[in-house]
Design an enzyme around this catalytic site. Structure first.
Site, PDB file in Angstrom:
ATOM      1  N   THR A  78       0.832  -1.208   0.000  1.00 42.27           N
ATOM      2  CA  THR A  78       0.000   0.000   0.000  1.00 42.27           C
ATOM      3  C   THR A  78       0.864   1.254   0.000  1.00 42.27           C
ATOM      4  O   THR A  78       0.556   2.241  -0.686  1.00 42.27           O
ATOM      5  CB  THR A  78      -0.927   0.004   1.227  1.00 42.27           C
TER       6      THR A  78
ATOM      7  N   HIS B  78       1.984   1.905  -3.433  1.00 40.93           N
ATOM      8  CA  HIS B  78       0.920   2.553  -4.218  1.00 40.93           C
ATOM      9  C   HIS B  78       0.882   4.055  -3.929  1.00 40.93           C
ATOM     10  O   HIS B  78       0.731   4.874  -4.839  1.00 40.93           O
ATOM     11  CB  HIS B  78      -0.442   1.934  -3.882  1.00 40.93           C
TER      12      HIS B  78
ATOM     13  N   HIS C  68       1.937   1.839   8.164  1.00 44.03           N
ATOM     14  CA  HIS C  68       1.051   1.165   9.127  1.00 44.03           C
ATOM     15  C   HIS C  68       1.598  -0.180   9.601  1.00 44.03           C
ATOM     16  O   HIS C  68       0.892  -0.919  10.271  1.00 44.03           O
ATOM     17  CB  HIS C  68      -0.349   0.983   8.532  1.00 44.03           C
ATOM     18  N   GLU C  69       2.841  -0.495   9.273  1.00 46.93           N
ATOM     19  CA  GLU C  69       3.469  -1.731   9.751  1.00 46.93           C
ATOM     20  C   GLU C  69       4.605  -1.327  10.687  1.00 46.93           C
ATOM     21  O   GLU C  69       5.558  -0.678  10.247  1.00 46.93           O
ATOM     22  CB  GLU C  69       4.002  -2.558   8.577  1.00 46.93           C
TER      23      GLU C  69
ATOM     24  N   CYS D  91     -16.262  -3.819  10.053  1.00 46.98           N
ATOM     25  CA  CYS D  91     -16.836  -2.495  10.338  1.00 46.98           C
ATOM     26  C   CYS D  91     -16.933  -1.673   9.053  1.00 46.98           C
ATOM     27  O   CYS D  91     -15.936  -1.486   8.349  1.00 46.98           O
ATOM     28  CB  CYS D  91     -15.978  -1.767  11.370  1.00 46.98           C
TER      29      CYS D  91
ATOM     30  N   ILE E 269       2.952 -11.428   1.173  1.00 42.38           N
ATOM     31  CA  ILE E 269       1.792 -11.964   1.893  1.00 42.38           C
ATOM     32  C   ILE E 269       1.435 -13.348   1.370  1.00 42.38           C
ATOM     33  O   ILE E 269       1.136 -14.261   2.150  1.00 42.38           O
ATOM     34  CB  ILE E 269       0.601 -10.993   1.805  1.00 42.38           C
TER      35      ILE E 269
ATOM     36  N   ARG F 186      10.852 -13.876  -6.337  1.00 40.61           N
ATOM     37  CA  ARG F 186       9.853 -14.157  -5.308  1.00 40.61           C
ATOM     38  C   ARG F 186       9.604 -15.667  -5.187  1.00 40.61           C
ATOM     39  O   ARG F 186       9.370 -16.186  -4.097  1.00 40.61           O
ATOM     40  CB  ARG F 186       8.561 -13.412  -5.640  1.00 40.61           C
TER      41      ARG F 186
ATOM     42  N   ILE G 102     -11.521 -11.521   1.718  1.00 38.15           N
ATOM     43  CA  ILE G 102     -10.734 -11.280   2.937  1.00 38.15           C
ATOM     44  C   ILE G 102     -10.304  -9.820   2.970  1.00 38.15           C
ATOM     45  O   ILE G 102      -9.748  -9.302   2.002  1.00 38.15           O
ATOM     46  CB  ILE G 102      -9.464 -12.166   2.970  1.00 38.15           C
ATOM     47  N   TYR G 103     -10.546  -9.186   4.108  1.00 38.66           N
ATOM     48  CA  TYR G 103     -10.104  -7.802   4.300  1.00 38.66           C
ATOM     49  C   TYR G 103      -9.489  -7.690   5.685  1.00 38.66           C
ATOM     50  O   TYR G 103     -10.149  -7.961   6.688  1.00 38.66           O
ATOM     51  CB  TYR G 103     -11.293  -6.849   4.157  1.00 38.66           C
TER      52      TYR G 103
END
Length: 341
Positions: A40, A43, A63-64, A107, A175, A200, A286-287
């Site tokens: 992200t 991006h 955010h990690e 949510c 991931i 990879r 999945i989120y």
């Protein structure tokens, strides 16, 4: 304080000085030790169409992370100064039906750390204490810094019973590779991962998959025959967002197979729905991570011997953040960790 911010509506990310965040009554303040670069964040760096629609400018991103609690709001219980924590990056409302029903990962009012509000690429981060997760002493800072993406992998992989099953993972990003490693660790029989990026795929082999298949050079049906598979894969994990990969996965599934989708395909992706309907396939979106069941499983998997260390391929001090982003954007990296120590 120092922070990496999206300062301009163009490609790039910049080191800048921003005010230290303010602490609310229900918040904790974290002094950041290590952060990892997410897809992200790439991006956002590239300033693609999604970023242009989503990210306010200027904005501290990231955010990690892992860090140490240095301040606690007056209403907070269960945390102490000095606790080592990471945190759930999805901040939820607490009052919608799913939140009140214990399904907080669904949510409808979710706000993303480093996406909709200031993130962790900074010396200090403030989040609601509800979102913080204490890191066990026997888990390193580096591994704790990648708990967010590891959680995506765990949530996806553990969507279905895996013991003795044959699993196909499409997409060997970090991931996808971690999801494949989880499948193998918990008892899947054959775990096959596909991609066209040889770097990879080599990384996936180091993580213990049964077969890492470069679909530009090798036929997946031949691999299935080689493994003695006669009826297709029982479980599919779509981690790429690439339409050809998803179509191949559908073709390779056994009747009654189960598919979890984390990759985000184009909105106009077309598929052969006969593959879904007449095979009786089950597809689950999945989120994020289940709060906080996925987090407890993450810690337990590492403590039970799952080795994620090969997925961290690059390490830089924060002042060399540009090299970290260059590594991520090259496609020749696993997880990239930036140290703020």
């Amino acid at each position: 304080m120092k922070a990496l911010s999206k300062l301009k509506a163009e490609e790039g990310i910049w080191m800048t000085d921003v005010p230290q965040p303010e602490l609310g009554h229900n918040d904790i303040m974290i002094k950041i030790r290590k952060t990892a670069i997410c897809g992200t964040d790439v991006h956002i760096y590239n300033w693609d169409e999604w970023s242009q629609k989503t990210i306010p400018v200027p904005m501290v991103v990231g955010h990690e992370y892992v860090g140490e609690v240095v301040a606690i709001g007056q209403e907070v219980k269960g945390f102490n100064i000095g606790d080592r924590v990471s945190g759930e990056g999805h901040i939820t409302c607490g009052h919608c039906r799913n939140c009140r029903g214990g399904r907080t990962h669904l949510c409808r009012n979710t706000v993303g750390v480093g996406v909709n509000r200031p993130g962790s690429f900074a010396e200090y981060l403030v989040i609601p204490a509800f979102n913080a997760f204490k890191i066990p002493d026997n888990i390193s800072d580096e591994l704790a810094a990648i708990f967010d993406p590891f959680g995506n992998a765990v949530h996806t992989a553990l969507s279905f019973d895996l013991v003795g099953e044959d699993v196909l993972v499409s997409g060997a990003g970090p991931i996808g590779i971690m999801a494949a490693a989880v499948c193998k660790h918990v008892g899947a029989r054959h775990v096959v991962i596909t991609d066209v990026n040889e770097y990879r795929l080599d990384l996936a082999r180091k993580m213990g998959v049964t077969r890492a298949v470069n679909v530009s050079k090798e036929n997946l049906n031949d691999v299935m025959t080689e493994l003695g598979m006669t009826e297709g894969f029982d479980v599919g994990l779509e981690m790429s967002g690439a339409p050809p990969a998803f179509r191949s996965l559908l073709n390779s599934m056994n009747h009654g197979g189960r598919i979890a989708m984390l990759g985000i395909p184009p909105s106009d992706m077309s598929i052969d729905w006969n593959q879904v309907i007449f095979k009786g396939l089950f597809i689950k979106g999945i989120y994020g991570r289940e709060m906080f069941e996925t987090w407890y499983k993450m810690a337990a998997l590492i403590q039970s011997g799952l080795d994620l260390t090969p997925i961290i391929t690059h390490r830089f001090p924060i002042d060399e953040f540009q090299q970290g982003f260059d590594a991520m954007r090259s496609g020749k990296s696993g997880k990239v960790v930036l140290s703020w120590d």
